[in-house]
Design a protein around this motif. Structure first.
Motif, PDB file in Angstrom:
ATOM      1  N   GLY A 190       1.024  -1.116   0.209  1.00  0.00           N
ATOM      2  CA  GLY A 190       0.064   0.078  -0.038  1.00  0.00           C
ATOM      3  C   GLY A 190       0.906   1.095  -0.019  1.00  0.00           C
ATOM      4  N   LEU A 191       0.710   2.049  -0.914  1.00  0.00           N
ATOM      5  CA  LEU A 191       1.432   3.233  -1.252  1.00  0.00           C
ATOM      6  C   LEU A 191       0.703   4.662  -0.631  1.00  0.00           C
ATOM      7  CD1 LEU A 191       3.259   2.787  -4.492  1.00  0.00           C
ATOM      8  CD2 LEU A 191       4.383   3.354  -2.579  1.00  0.00           C
ATOM      9  N   VAL A 192       1.452   5.412   0.093  1.00  0.00           N
ATOM     10  CA  VAL A 192       0.874   6.761   0.264  1.00  0.00           C
ATOM     11  C   VAL A 192       1.931   7.724   0.059  1.00  0.00           C
ATOM     12  CG1 VAL A 192      -0.077   8.361   2.118  1.00  0.00           C
ATOM     13  CG2 VAL A 192      -0.398   5.899   2.343  1.00  0.00           C
ATOM     14  N   PHE A 193       1.892   8.592  -0.657  1.00  0.00           N
ATOM     15  CA  PHE A 193       2.912   9.444  -1.295  1.00  0.00           C
ATOM     16  C   PHE A 193       2.364  10.931  -0.413  1.00  0.00           C
ATOM     17  CE2 PHE A 193       2.124   6.629  -4.482  1.00  0.00           C
ATOM     18  CZ  PHE A 193       3.406   6.332  -5.063  1.00  0.00           C
ATOM     19  N   GLN A 194       3.637  11.949  -0.610  1.00  0.00           N
ATOM     20  CA  GLN A 194       3.458  13.260  -0.052  1.00  0.00           C
ATOM     21  C   GLN A 194       2.388  13.911  -0.567  1.00  0.00           C
ATOM     22  OE1 GLN A 194       6.957  15.560  -0.498  1.00  0.00           O
ATOM     23  NE2 GLN A 194       6.220  17.350   0.494  1.00  0.00           N
ATOM     24  N   LEU A 195       2.459  14.061  -2.074  1.00  0.00           N
ATOM     25  CA  LEU A 195       0.985  14.478  -2.797  1.00  0.00           C
ATOM     26  C   LEU A 195       0.213  13.370  -2.694  1.00  0.00           C
ATOM     27  CD1 LEU A 195       2.815  16.671  -5.435  1.00  0.00           C
ATOM     28  CD2 LEU A 195       1.600  17.534  -3.436  1.00  0.00           C
ATOM     29  N   HIS A 196      -0.953  13.544  -2.177  1.00  0.00           N
ATOM     30  CA  HIS A 196      -2.063  12.471  -2.425  1.00  0.00           C
ATOM     31  C   HIS A 196      -2.152  12.137  -3.960  1.00  0.00           C
ATOM     32  CE1 HIS A 196      -5.204  14.866  -4.249  1.00  0.00           C
ATOM     33  NE2 HIS A 196      -4.788  16.003  -3.559  1.00  0.00           N
ATOM     34  N   ASN A 197      -2.394  10.811  -3.916  1.00  0.00           N
ATOM     35  CA  ASN A 197      -2.554  10.417  -5.439  1.00  0.00           C
ATOM     36  C   ASN A 197      -3.988   9.838  -5.614  1.00  0.00           C
ATOM     37  OD1 ASN A 197      -0.097  11.005  -6.511  1.00  0.00           O
ATOM     38  ND2 ASN A 197       0.909   8.986  -5.476  1.00  0.00           N
ATOM     39  N   ARG A 218      -7.607  14.520   2.448  1.00  0.00           N
ATOM     40  CA  ARG A 218      -7.192  13.873   1.420  1.00  0.00           C
ATOM     41  C   ARG A 218      -6.373  12.880   1.688  1.00  0.00           C
ATOM     42  NH1 ARG A 218      -5.933  18.974  -2.318  1.00  0.00           N
ATOM     43  NH2 ARG A 218      -7.744  19.807  -2.148  1.00  0.00           N
ATOM     44  N   GLN A 219      -5.347  13.162   2.626  1.00  0.00           N
ATOM     45  CA  GLN A 219      -4.327  12.071   2.853  1.00  0.00           C
ATOM     46  C   GLN A 219      -4.915  11.063   3.647  1.00  0.00           C
ATOM     47  OE1 GLN A 219      -1.775  11.618   1.446  1.00  0.00           O
ATOM     48  NE2 GLN A 219      -0.234  12.728   2.015  1.00  0.00           N
ATOM     49  N   ARG A 220      -5.986  11.051   4.456  1.00  0.00           N
ATOM     50  CA  ARG A 220      -6.540  10.021   5.192  1.00  0.00           C
ATOM     51  C   ARG A 220      -7.211   9.045   4.037  1.00  0.00           C
ATOM     52  NH1 ARG A 220      -9.186  13.890   9.151  1.00  0.00           N
ATOM     53  NH2 ARG A 220     -10.813  12.291   9.644  1.00  0.00           N
ATOM     54  N   VAL A 221      -7.908   9.639   3.100  1.00  0.00           N
ATOM     55  CA  VAL A 221      -8.443   8.862   1.918  1.00  0.00           C
ATOM     56  C   VAL A 221      -7.465   8.058   1.125  1.00  0.00           C
ATOM     57  CG1 VAL A 221      -9.655   9.211  -0.294  1.00  0.00           C
ATOM     58  CG2 VAL A 221     -10.420  10.497   1.590  1.00  0.00           C
ATOM     59  N   ALA A 222      -6.110   8.920   1.107  1.00  0.00           N
ATOM     60  CA  ALA A 222      -5.135   8.138   0.234  1.00  0.00           C
ATOM     61  C   ALA A 222      -4.503   6.883   1.328  1.00  0.00           C
ATOM     62  CB  ALA A 222      -3.909   9.185   0.251  1.00  0.00           C
ATOM     63  N   ILE A 223      -4.631   7.014   2.568  1.00  0.00           N
ATOM     64  CA  ILE A 223      -4.181   5.965   3.395  1.00  0.00           C
ATOM     65  C   ILE A 223      -5.403   4.801   3.322  1.00  0.00           C
ATOM     66  CG2 ILE A 223      -3.975   5.098   5.702  1.00  0.00           C
ATOM     67  CD1 ILE A 223      -2.977   8.015   6.367  1.00  0.00           C
ATOM     68  N   ALA A 224      -6.606   5.104   3.226  1.00  0.00           N
ATOM     69  CA  ALA A 224      -7.645   4.154   3.103  1.00  0.00           C
ATOM     70  C   ALA A 224      -7.523   3.453   1.617  1.00  0.00           C
ATOM     71  CB  ALA A 224      -9.187   4.972   3.072  1.00  0.00           C
ATOM     72  N   LEU A 225      -7.115   4.201   0.593  1.00  0.00           N
ATOM     73  CA  LEU A 225      -6.876   3.759  -0.697  1.00  0.00           C
ATOM     74  C   LEU A 225      -5.823   2.614  -0.576  1.00  0.00           C
ATOM     75  CD1 LEU A 225      -6.692   5.776  -3.845  1.00  0.00           C
ATOM     76  CD2 LEU A 225      -4.893   4.123  -3.550  1.00  0.00           C
ATOM     77  N   PRO A 267       4.401  11.468   4.115  1.00  0.00           N
ATOM     78  CA  PRO A 267       2.958  11.544   4.158  1.00  0.00           C
ATOM     79  C   PRO A 267       2.409  12.705   4.687  1.00  0.00           C
ATOM     80  CG  PRO A 267       3.635   9.797   5.871  1.00  0.00           C
ATOM     81  CD  PRO A 267       4.960  10.290   4.878  1.00  0.00           C
ATOM     82  N   THR A 268       3.339  13.405   5.659  1.00  0.00           N
ATOM     83  CA  THR A 268       2.621  14.627   6.261  1.00  0.00           C
ATOM     84  C   THR A 268       3.581  15.736   5.544  1.00  0.00           C
ATOM     85  OG1 THR A 268       4.320  14.403   7.871  1.00  0.00           O
ATOM     86  CG2 THR A 268       2.472  13.252   8.365  1.00  0.00           C
ATOM     87  N   GLY A 269       4.223  15.800   4.780  1.00  0.00           N
ATOM     88  CA  GLY A 269       5.127  16.816   4.054  1.00  0.00           C
ATOM     89  C   GLY A 269       4.297  18.079   3.674  1.00  0.00           C
ATOM     90  N   ASN A 270       3.089  17.811   3.445  1.00  0.00           N
ATOM     91  CA  ASN A 270       2.278  18.714   2.656  1.00  0.00           C
ATOM     92  C   ASN A 270       1.194  19.296   3.618  1.00  0.00           C
ATOM     93  OD1 ASN A 270       3.473  19.286   0.408  1.00  0.00           O
ATOM     94  ND2 ASN A 270       1.560  19.014  -0.818  1.00  0.00           N
ATOM     95  N   LEU A 271       1.238  18.876   4.818  1.00  0.00           N
ATOM     96  CA  LEU A 271       0.361  19.329   5.924  1.00  0.00           C
ATOM     97  C   LEU A 271       0.883  20.270   7.113  1.00  0.00           C
ATOM     98  CD1 LEU A 271      -1.117  15.437   6.166  1.00  0.00           C
ATOM     99  CD2 LEU A 271      -1.870  17.383   4.607  1.00  0.00           C
ATOM    100  N   VAL A 302      -2.545  12.369  10.670  1.00  0.00           N
ATOM    101  CA  VAL A 302      -2.243  11.340   9.771  1.00  0.00           C
ATOM    102  C   VAL A 302      -1.246  10.218  10.407  1.00  0.00           C
ATOM    103  CG1 VAL A 302      -0.824  11.024   7.377  1.00  0.00           C
ATOM    104  CG2 VAL A 302      -2.844  12.709   7.629  1.00  0.00           C
ATOM    105  N   LEU A 303      -0.329  11.133  11.005  1.00  0.00           N
ATOM    106  CA  LEU A 303       0.650   9.907  11.809  1.00  0.00           C
ATOM    107  C   LEU A 303       0.050   8.959  12.909  1.00  0.00           C
ATOM    108  CD1 LEU A 303       3.790   9.733  11.623  1.00  0.00           C
ATOM    109  CD2 LEU A 303       3.993  11.210  13.543  1.00  0.00           C
ATOM    110  N   ASP A 304      -0.623   9.625  13.563  1.00  0.00           N
ATOM    111  CA  ASP A 304      -1.338   8.825  14.429  1.00  0.00           C
ATOM    112  C   ASP A 304      -1.966   7.757  13.871  1.00  0.00           C
ATOM    113  OD1 ASP A 304      -0.397  10.199  16.830  1.00  0.00           O
ATOM    114  OD2 ASP A 304      -2.516  11.402  16.756  1.00  0.00           O
ATOM    115  N   LEU A 305      -2.896   8.046  12.612  1.00  0.00           N
ATOM    116  CA  LEU A 305      -3.654   7.099  11.955  1.00  0.00           C
ATOM    117  C   LEU A 305      -2.770   5.930  11.486  1.00  0.00           C
ATOM    118  CD1 LEU A 305      -6.353   6.358  10.705  1.00  0.00           C
ATOM    119  CD2 LEU A 305      -5.754   7.621   8.668  1.00  0.00           C
ATOM    120  N   LEU A 306      -1.519   6.332  10.621  1.00  0.00           N
ATOM    121  CA  LEU A 306      -0.759   5.264  10.493  1.00  0.00           C
ATOM    122  C   LEU A 306      -0.180   4.312  11.418  1.00  0.00           C
ATOM    123  CD1 LEU A 306       1.387   7.603   7.785  1.00  0.00           C
ATOM    124  CD2 LEU A 306      -0.127   5.543   7.330  1.00  0.00           C
TER     125      LEU A 306
END
Lengths: 233, 371
Positions: free
Chosen positions: A88-95, A149-156, A170-174, A182-186
């Motif tokens: 599962g991939l999570v990028f800095q800019l949500h994809n 958006r980043q949380r949706v990306a994590i779900a994806l 994953p938090t670079g743009n937040l 987001v970090l807590d979620l991961l």
């Protein structure tokens, strides 16, 4: 889960760009165990993102070996299947795809998992609820905040229940609050699902939340760190 | 979301572009389907000509470039009539001239005595009288176009004819024209003793294949015409139209394909990063290919449906011209619409081939980094 089992074995990996003029990785070696939360840190251009892309089989190394669960990626016939099932991939800019709703985005990787339409829909809803966005399922990414958006990306990234979660800044743009969320979620996903989490960050404060901190410099792993279990009491 | 819906949603991203491309395709399909309808209908009309009056077959001059150029003689009519299997051989002379607003009003010259053997169902009035030179039978459509009724007069070739009967055979070519005494038509066409076609009614139980073969063997200058495939022996018009239809279909595929390729290349270029994401989350090359081809095929199917509807509207609209109504009764067979559909899918595949290959070959990491 066997926390002593090595799931990612990186041996002397070299990766160059622009016909060898740029050395992104210069003999990187690293092992990561099952269920570990590893943060890879280092200055910009040290090769940490390249390393995570190679683990995700988005690119191939020039030389060296990357094995996941004992299988050399270079010998793996179907890398798409590997990317769909194992990573599962999570990028800095949500994809995320801008024209689809959050739920439809989460369903995108599931097309390869041969799930029925109803199963895909139900699973996407469950994953969105797991990241705290159950009520935003029909909202397109353009109408979500950066953190959402980043949380949706994590779900994806979790759509096909991969045992390996790779997060590239994953938090670079937040902002700090959204980044913390987001970090807590991961972290909670890593603990609850027992997935191996490899997180790339240049932020030492974020890296500090990992079980092990790996330091890279000039395309090499200069400090592989020790896990809390290895360090002993 | 079903995969099909994903494809459909992708087309809706650039609505104007999708609409214009579909419109461009639909115009090509309109041409293909409309031409197909016209060609098919003309073939049906031509086949009707071969069996006018309930004839088993017709005979024309072999090698004529056009049916109206076919020239047969009284000797040839007598030779054909002499075959024991021939019940009746009826010589007719075709002529065309302006009548009312129709510049190609069909006139069929026939011996009045032959009319009792030539199936011409009268709606009103009577057949041509023996020896009469100024009487005319009008087809129902012809009478309607000219606005004539029983007892009215019709001006043709500077002569005045009295309408003595109105008939309806169901043959658009006959019903759109008129029947006149053979001698009168031969006179004003200056073709004394000549015919355009001989219609043959064989005796019951006759082997028509054997009879027509014998006639052609004994008279190489004659062409027996039973089916539309025989029609080419006396008229190349249908064959030319078939060839034009095929050429236009290829042209439509080529031009449409370029248009679709342009649209799909732009769509793939714009979504390079998206394709990288799809590959990164595990989409196989085959699924990316399915998506790009799916978008193209859906686009072209929309074009094919719109094009087919426009073709029906167009082929109905041209019937406002009397001259067209005289020759054409549009027949909408499944084949012509299937041809439109096949052209649409061919356009889709041709147009999507390059962009699909480009999308499939994208390296995931390069695509994700693409700005």
């Amino acid at each position: 889960m066997n926390r002593n089992r090595i799931v990612i074995d990186i041996q002397d990996v070299v990766k160059t760009y622009e016909e060898g003029r740029i050395h992104a990785l210069n003999g990187a070696t690293l092992q990561i165990r099952e269920g570990e939360f590893v943060a890879i840190t280092g200055p910009s251009g040290c090769g940490k993102s390249t390393l995570i892309h190679l683990i995700a089989a988005l690119d191939r190394p020039d030389s060296g070996r990357i094995a996941v669960n004992g299988v050399d990626l270079a010998r793996m016939g179907d890398l798409s299947r590997y990317r769909a099932r194992e990573v599962g991939l999570v990028f800095q800019l949500h994809n995320l795809l801008p024209t689809l709703s959050a739920a439809a985005n989460v369903q995108v990787p599931m097309y390869e998992a041969e799930l029925s339409f109803w199963d895909r829909r139900a699973k996407a809803q469950r994953l969105l609820e797991a990241v705290g966005l159950g009520d935003r399922a029909s909202t397109p990414p353009t109408k979500l905040s950066g953190g959402e958006r980043q949380r949706v990306a994590i779900a994806l990234a979790l759509a096909n229940d991969p045992p390996l979660l790779l997060a590239d800044e994953p938090t670079g743009n937040l902002d700090s609050k959204a980044g913390e969320m987001v970090l807590d979620l991961l972290r909670s996903i890593q603990r609850e699902r027992g997935v191996t989490l490899v997180l790339v960050t240049h932020d030492l404060r974020i890296a500090g939340s990992a079980e092990r901190i790996v330091r890279m410099l000039d395309g090499r792993v200069v400090d592989a760190g020790v896990t809390s279990t290895e360090a002993g009491p | 979301m079903p995969f099909f819906m994903l494809i459909f949603r992708n087309l809706l991203r650039q609505r104007i572009r999708t609409l214009l491309t579909a419109l461009g395709i639909s115009l090509g399909i309109t041409t293909v389907v409309a031409l197909g309808v016209v060609t098919h209908s003309l073939k049906a009309t031509a086949e009707d000509i071969l069996h006018a009056g309930g004839a088993d077959f017709a005979i024309g001059q072999s090698g004529s470039a056009d049916l109206s150029f076919s020239t047969l003689t009284e000797e040839q009519l007598e030779d054909v009539a002499a075959y024991p299997e021939v019940d009746h051989a009826i010589g007719v002379l075709m002529a065309f001239s302006r009548a009312g607003s129709n510049p190609y009003f069909v006139q069929l010259g026939i011996e009045p005595a032959d009319l009792e053997h030539f199936d011409v169902p009268l709606l009103e009035g009577r057949y041509l009288a023996l020896g009469a030179s100024n009487e005319i039978l009008l087809g129902q459509e012809g009478a309607s176009q000219l606005g004539k009724e029983l007892g009215d007069t019709v001006e043709l070739k500077d002569r005045t004819f009295t309408v003595v009967g109105i008939y309806r055979t169901g043959n658009v070519w006959e019903d759109g024209g008129a029947m006149l005494p053979l001698a009168t038509v031969q006179e004003y066409e200056r073709k004394d003793g000549l015919f355009t076609l001989i219609y043959v009614k064989a005796r019951p139980g006759t082997d028509l294949d054997e009879l027509t073969a014998r006639i052609e063997e004994a008279h190489p200058e004659l062409a027996t015409l039973r089916t539309i495939s025989d029609y080419g022996d006396v008229d190349q018009g249908i064959e030319i139209m078939d060839a034009a239809n095929l050429a236009i279909s290829f042209l439509a595929v080529f031009i449409g394909g370029i248009g679709v390729m342009n649209t799909m290349v732009m769509a793939v270029m714009e979504r390079t990063r998206e394709f990288g994401i799809l590959r990164a989350v595990g989409w196989r090359q085959r699924r990316v290919l399915q998506m790009v081809l799916g978008e193209s095929i859906l686009l072209c199917l929309i074009g094919a449906v719109v094009g087919s509807i426009l073709a029906v509207i167009f082929t109905r609209a041209i019937l406002i011209f009397p001259v067209v109504r005289s020759f054409l009764d549009p027949e909408y067979t499944p084949e012509v619409f299937i041809r439109g559909l096949v052209v649409g899918v061919a356009v889709a595949l041709l147009g999507a081939l390059y962009p699909a290959i480009r999308a499939v070959r994208l390296s995931p990491i390069q695509a994700i980094r693409y700005e």
